[in-house]
Design a protein around this motif. Structure first.
Motif, short mmCIF file in Angstrom:
data_model
loop_
_atom_site.label_atom_id
_atom_site.label_comp_id
_atom_site.label_asym_id
_atom_site.label_seq_id
_atom_site.Cartn_x
_atom_site.Cartn_y
_atom_site.Cartn_z
N TRP A 169 0.82 -1.21 0.00
CA TRP A 169 0.00 0.00 0.00
C TRP A 169 0.85 1.27 0.00
CZ3 TRP A 169 -4.17 1.91 -1.62
CH2 TRP A 169 -4.67 3.12 -1.14
N SER A 170 2.06 1.20 0.60
CA SER A 170 2.90 2.41 0.65
C SER A 170 3.22 2.89 -0.78
CB SER A 170 4.19 2.15 1.43
OG SER A 170 5.01 1.24 0.72
N GLU A 219 0.13 4.82 -1.84
CA GLU A 219 0.05 6.12 -1.14
C GLU A 219 0.87 7.16 -1.87
OE1 GLU A 219 -0.72 5.83 3.59
OE2 GLU A 219 1.12 4.94 2.83
N ASP A 268 -0.64 7.69 -5.61
CA ASP A 268 -1.92 8.42 -5.64
C ASP A 268 -1.72 9.94 -5.57
OD1 ASP A 268 -3.32 6.09 -5.89
OD2 ASP A 268 -4.12 6.05 -3.85
#
Ligand code: EPS
Length: 403
Positions: free
Chosen positions: A187-188, A191, A194
């Motif tokens: 997910w990093s 992040e 995005d």
């Protein structure tokens, strides 16, 4: 066994999905689903439709007080654009004359659609073949993603290239050559990505890509690109080598290839592996404390159709969007004359969105294989099964081989 179906036409009233087979007691808030839906809508190069829609899911069943009940979850995403299409898309009797579309766009499902389904109007196949359907997939897969988070599995993505423009520093290659630390999460990557209008990890790269998209727009043209999806925290042992349909890499390839306009999927170094010596290609096995691990992760976290415990790294390529404002050649099926292909509102580039959809499909496939391995009617039961497997995993291997 989990499964989901989606229904809905691009300019119909709504998209719906029914998701079945998840255990009870998974916490999931509406905002969580909407957050990922919003991510799918973003990206420089998207068309005007994204200005009309604010995709949000209404939960119709299967969730009570923000927790799954173990019963089918159904979700509804309304199409705001429906208001402008009610006459053209009504399921009722036609009230007015509606223009028939007779010129197929090369690269879209127009010609195969009318031929296969025996239509006299290309609109009938445009509607369901549109990538709008992927909004329902992202909503459905939010449950999978939330479920996997309960086990420390984290999924993210970034765009590697658009229109052939790669970054100076190739982040994807770095992923393969490092055995990433435990603190790194899939997910990093998202992040960071995005924050970029084209979901890349480097500002200079972003500028070059935006210029390229501007050029494509000016020419009435479109672009495709490549992206990378990474899943961390996946335990060793999802999937298997025993059958074609139990292989995790095959499942992931199917899942991501099913996304509109995706033309290639690779795991780990993929095509590059074919150009190397074996000694440069495989991941040496080493001891790290009590753990058995690898120096590198060129296999992209899968060996023998089975997850190795290292991050799953998948890359995919999306072809350019098929609708061109400066069209290429086609045929008017009405009179068989050579004409320009049909123009219709569309995106110029949708690679950033495609990466988000691929995250969702990867989440879905991992959840599917995870539940096939660990089972459970409630989240608590799944956790017990998972914990008992992972705690003993390496002890078992060591015990079995002790002389
Ligand atoms: C999409 C909605 C579509 C397109 C795009 C994806 O909306 P419309 O057709 O009304 O402009 O923007 O679909 C395509 C690029 C395609 O080729 O079908 C969406 O919601 O993602």
């Amino acid at each position: 066994m989990i499964r989901f179906l989606t229904a809905g036409e691009s300019h119909g009233k709504a998209l719906t999905t029914i998701i079945e087979g998840f255990p009870s007691n998974i916490k999931i808030a509406n905002d969580y689903i909407n957050f990922h839906l919003k991510r799918r809508q973003a990206g420089y190069g998207r068309g005007l439709r994204m200005k009309i829609e604010t995709d949000t899911a209404e939960i119709l069943s299967g969730i009570r007080f923000q927790k799954t009940l173990g019963s089918p979850v159904s979700l509804l995403i309304k199409n705001r654009d429906w208001e402008n299409w009610t006459e053209k898309m009504t399921p009722d009797k036609r009230k007015s004359e509606v223009e028939k579309i007779t010129i197929p766009r090369p690269g879209h499902a127009d010609l195969v659609g009318v031929s296969k389904y025996n239509f006299d109007d290309i609109r009938n196949s445009i509607e369901r073949s549109s990538a709008r359907e992927t909004a329902a997939r992202v909503a459905a897969a939010s449950i999978a993603r939330r479920f996997l988070e309960e086990f420390g599995i984290s999924i993210g993505s970034f765009v590697e290239s658009i229109g052939g423009i790669y970054p100076k520093q190739n982040f994807a290659s770095n992923l393969f050559d490092n055995n990433l630390s435990k603190n790194f999460s899939g997910w990093s990557l998202s992040e960071k990505a995005d924050k970029s209008d084209v979901r890349v990890l480097d500002e200079d790269h972003e500028k070059l890509i935006i210029n390229r998209i501007k050029l494509a727009k000016k020419r009435g043209d479109t672009l495709g690109g490549t992206f990378c999806v990474v899943a961390t925290g996946v335990p060793l042992g999802l999937g298997s080598f025993v059958h074609y349909d139990t292989k995790l890499d095959a499942e992931l390839a199917h899942s991501v290839m099913s996304i509109n306009a995706v033309k290639a999927v690779s795991i780990g170094t993929g095509f590059e592996a074919a150009e190397k010596f074996g000694s440069e290609s495989h991941d040496e096995i080493i001891k790290r404390g009590e753990l058995i691990t690898r120096k590198t992760n060129r296999a992209g976290g899968i060996e023998g159709g089975t997850s190795t415990g290292l991050p799953i790294i998948l890359r995919a390529a999306m072809k350019p969007i098929a609708t061109l404002m400066s069209p290429i050649e086609s045929i008017d099926l009405k009179n068989m004359k050579t004409v320009d292909a049909r123009r219709e509102r569309s995106d110029f580039v949708a690679v950033p969105a495609c990466a988000v959809i691929a995250e969702s499909m990867v989440a879905w496939s991992l959840a599917k294989f995870f539940l096939e391995k660990f089972g459970g009617d409630s989240l608590e039961e799944t956790k017990d099964n998972f914990n008992s497997y992972t705690k003993k995993l390496f002890n078992r291997v060591r015990r079995n081989f002790k002389g």
